[in-house]
Design an enzyme around this catalytic site. Structure first.
Site, mmCIF file in Angstrom:
data_model
loop_
_atom_site.group_PDB
_atom_site.id
_atom_site.type_symbol
_atom_site.label_atom_id
_atom_site.label_comp_id
_atom_site.label_asym_id
_atom_site.label_seq_id
_atom_site.Cartn_x
_atom_site.Cartn_y
_atom_site.Cartn_z
ATOM 1 N N CYS A 2 41.808 36.612 52.331
ATOM 2 C CA CYS A 2 42.589 37.910 52.128
ATOM 3 C C CYS A 2 43.059 38.025 53.809
ATOM 4 C CB CYS A 2 41.589 38.974 51.864
ATOM 5 S SG CYS A 2 41.081 38.914 50.227
ATOM 6 N N GLY A 28 47.280 36.193 50.976
ATOM 7 C CA GLY A 28 47.110 36.515 49.784
ATOM 8 C C GLY A 28 48.276 37.362 49.279
ATOM 9 N N ASN A 102 37.714 40.636 54.354
ATOM 10 C CA ASN A 102 38.053 39.295 54.096
ATOM 11 C C ASN A 102 37.003 38.360 54.364
ATOM 12 O OD1 ASN A 102 39.862 36.698 56.345
ATOM 13 N ND2 ASN A 102 39.498 36.662 54.159
ATOM 14 N N GLY A 103 36.668 37.610 53.103
ATOM 15 C CA GLY A 103 35.581 36.692 53.069
ATOM 16 C C GLY A 103 34.640 36.697 51.892
ATOM 17 N N TYR A 243 44.996 24.557 57.087
ATOM 18 C CA TYR A 243 45.946 25.060 56.301
ATOM 19 C C TYR A 243 46.077 26.551 56.067
ATOM 20 C CZ TYR A 243 47.701 26.217 51.542
ATOM 21 O OH TYR A 243 48.322 26.958 50.426
HETATM 22 P P1 AMP Z 1 46.001 20.002 44.806
HETATM 23 O O1 AMP Z 1 45.532 18.537 45.496
HETATM 24 O O2 AMP Z 1 47.029 19.771 43.740
HETATM 25 O O3 AMP Z 1 45.057 20.877 44.334
HETATM 26 O O4 AMP Z 1 46.924 20.660 45.612
HETATM 27 C C1 AMP Z 1 46.587 20.581 47.247
HETATM 28 C C2 AMP Z 1 47.692 21.547 48.119
HETATM 29 O O5 AMP Z 1 47.398 22.780 47.824
HETATM 30 C C3 AMP Z 1 47.391 21.266 49.518
HETATM 31 O O6 AMP Z 1 48.157 20.318 49.931
HETATM 32 C C4 AMP Z 1 47.508 22.698 50.168
HETATM 33 O O7 AMP Z 1 48.913 22.489 50.688
HETATM 34 C C5 AMP Z 1 47.295 23.525 49.004
HETATM 35 N N1 AMP Z 1 45.853 24.105 49.326
HETATM 36 C C6 AMP Z 1 44.657 23.663 49.587
HETATM 37 N N2 AMP Z 1 43.702 24.605 49.673
HETATM 38 C C7 AMP Z 1 44.376 25.647 49.175
HETATM 39 C C8 AMP Z 1 43.753 26.945 48.998
HETATM 40 N N3 AMP Z 1 42.463 27.320 49.134
HETATM 41 N N4 AMP Z 1 44.348 27.640 48.214
HETATM 42 C C9 AMP Z 1 45.896 27.656 48.179
HETATM 43 N N5 AMP Z 1 46.312 26.465 48.433
HETATM 44 C C10 AMP Z 1 45.710 25.410 49.056
#
Ligand code: AMP
Length: 461
Positions: A2, A28, A102-103, A243
């Site tokens: 968030c 989010g 957030n958390g 990320y």
């Molecule tokens: P997948 O391996 O298909 O689950 O997708 C991984 C990709 O999703 C990664 O390369 C990130 O860009 C993105 N990602 C990783 N962690 C998250 C997260 N917690 N929430 C949203 N996207 C994420």
């Protein structure tokens, strides 16, 4: 995940909160809300969807007052329901109060069960409401005393922004898992708090400092003060640098962009590849791919073009949409890929479904060899502190070796950044300072093994 925002004493408090939330939208996209505080009277507007969809000019005009807080939400606990939308508002003996969180609290279920046994009635499924109940039951009459009492009982991750009476309050948990930064409108203007500094850039505020782990920062008509409610043990979530945060943000004094360049640079040392070019998976891999290209001396190309008018695929709640999503979002450029050995850099592999689709897309577009490089270590365990990683069994690295994952995603080679390389990349030589539990299994706050159905998806390890 968030995003939270707050502003104190500005004639356009709600408008600036709207802009701040817009800059935090990457944290989010499921719902958003603003609560303005007009001399102690709170006005709330919350809704499902993105900030720009919820708030038009008319909606913002109905949010009077010189102080406001806001929230963008991606469900980590409590489910995706309109009644869980934040900021949450309540009445207690000191008046009206609004909170944005957030958390994720790891003992919310336990506390909630106790409170319910004592007769408490909850109106949402969100763990944030537990904090409001604990404040109301603390017996204290001063809001800061109420907060201290509540925070002594909760465990886990929380960056909070609250408003009540004539105050704006910001709180960061003793580990500082999630970011929270203090700023000031340029020219000696209003104080602002936000999850990330990118929110300040948009509203022309400057960063003052981060809210410290274990700090309650209070801003009122008499000025500002801070209360320390717990000894800090700094464990910022390293995944923010990998990320989640925007690369133009600075967290705890460290530029996310610089961290990602370093991740790519160290990745190139740790996992070199014989190739013709380096390309990112946009947008999540762009900065690390730049670092990789610089360090390896290989040309940087954009072999995949992203359609910006679709959301983050991972964030869509339905599985079917996520699978479909890769093609919706990314399109290869055959003129760049034809006959080439490519290094494709992304930030993480979670389930592994995205990577396989990308490798296939690149081959279909003519790539001769596809070498996947990931700018973080294998994700072995779920996050209990607010990042929505899936349960352990859905994490491909929890049950597969790197070679098995390489074969699953159909890459010619696969290389990850090491945990040590990641630590160096974020400027942390020692082990402490960051939470990297999802990569190392070292959970700084113990997680209860028993959990109600409501949180089962998150707690399962
Ligand atoms: P997948 O391996 O298909 O689950 O997708 C991984 C990709 O999703 C990664 O390369 C990130 O860009 C993105 N990602 C990783 N962690 C998250 C997260 N917690 N929430 C949203 N996207 C994420």
């Amino acid at each position: 995940m968030c995003g939270v925002f707050g502003i104190f004493d500005h004639p356009e408090a709600a408008n600036l909160t709207y802009l701040g939330l817009h800059a935090l939208q990457h944290r989010g996209q499921e719902s958003a809300g603003i609560v303005s505080n007009d001399e102690g009277t709170l006005h709330a507007r919350v809704g499902m969807g993105r900030v720009a969809e919820i708030f038009g000019r008319d909606a913002l005009r109905q949010l009077p007052g010189r102080t406001a807080i806001g929230h963008v939400r991606y469900t980590t606990s409590g489910g995706s329901l309109p009644r869980n939308v934040q900021p949450l508002t309540a009445q207690n003996r000191t008046g009206s109060i609004a909170v944005a969180h957030n958390g994720n609290l790891v003992n919310a279920d336990e506390l909630r069960e106790r409170l319910e046994a004592e007769g408490a009635i909850f109106s949402s499924m969100s763990d944030t409401e537990v904090i409001l109940h604990l404040m109301a039951r603390s017996g204290a009459t001063d809001i800061v005393d109420q907060l201290v009492a509540a925070l002594r009982a909760v465990r886990g991750a929380y960056s909070l922004v609250l408003t009540a009476g004539d105050l704006l309050i910001a709180v960061r948990d003793p580990h500082g898992f999630r970011p929270l930064v203090l700023g000031r409108m340029r020219g000696g203007g209003a104080d602002v708090v936000a999850s990330e500094t990118c929110a300040f850039d948009l509203i022309d505020a400057e960063r003052v400092r981060d809210i410290a782990p274990g700090e309650i920062w209070i801003r009122g008509p008499e000025g500002e003060r801070s209360v320390s409610f717990a000894g800090p043990d700094r464990r910022l979530c390293v995944f923010e640098h990998v990320y989640f945060a925007r690369p133009d943000s600075v967290i705890d004094g460290r530029s996310v962009y610089e961290s990602r360049i370093e991740m790519g640079r160290i990745l190139a040392e740790e996992a070199p590849a014989e190739a013709d070019l380096v390309m990112p998976v946009p947008d999540s891999g762009v900065v690390a791919a730049l670092g990789y290209a610089r360090a390896s001396g290989l040309p940087f190309e954009m072999g995949l073009i992203r359609n910006h008018y679709v959301g983050r695929t991972f964030i869509e709640p339905e599985d079917s949409i996520r699978h479909f999503g890769v093609k919706l979002k990314l399109n290869p450029v055959p003129e760049i890929l034809e006959g080439k050995r490519v290094v494709v850099v992304d930030d993480s592999i979670v389930r592994g479904t995205t990577s396989r689709k990308i490798v296939r897309l690149l081959r279909q577009a003519g790539a001769r060899e596809v070498h996947v490089r990931i700018s973080s270590p294998p994700v072995h365990g779920p996050c209990h502190y607010g990042i929505d990683t899936p349960t352990r069994k859905e994490l491909v690295a929890s049950s597969h070796t790197v070679e098995e994952i390489r074969s699953t995603i159909e890459a010619d080679s696969l290389g990850y950044l090491s945990p040590d390389g990641l630590r160096r990349a974020v400027g942390c030589e020692a082990r402490r300072g960051f939470c990297d539990a999802c990569f190392t299994g070292d959970y700084p706050v113990p997680v209860p093994r028993t959990a109600s159905k409501r949180q089962l998806r998150l707690i399962e390890v």
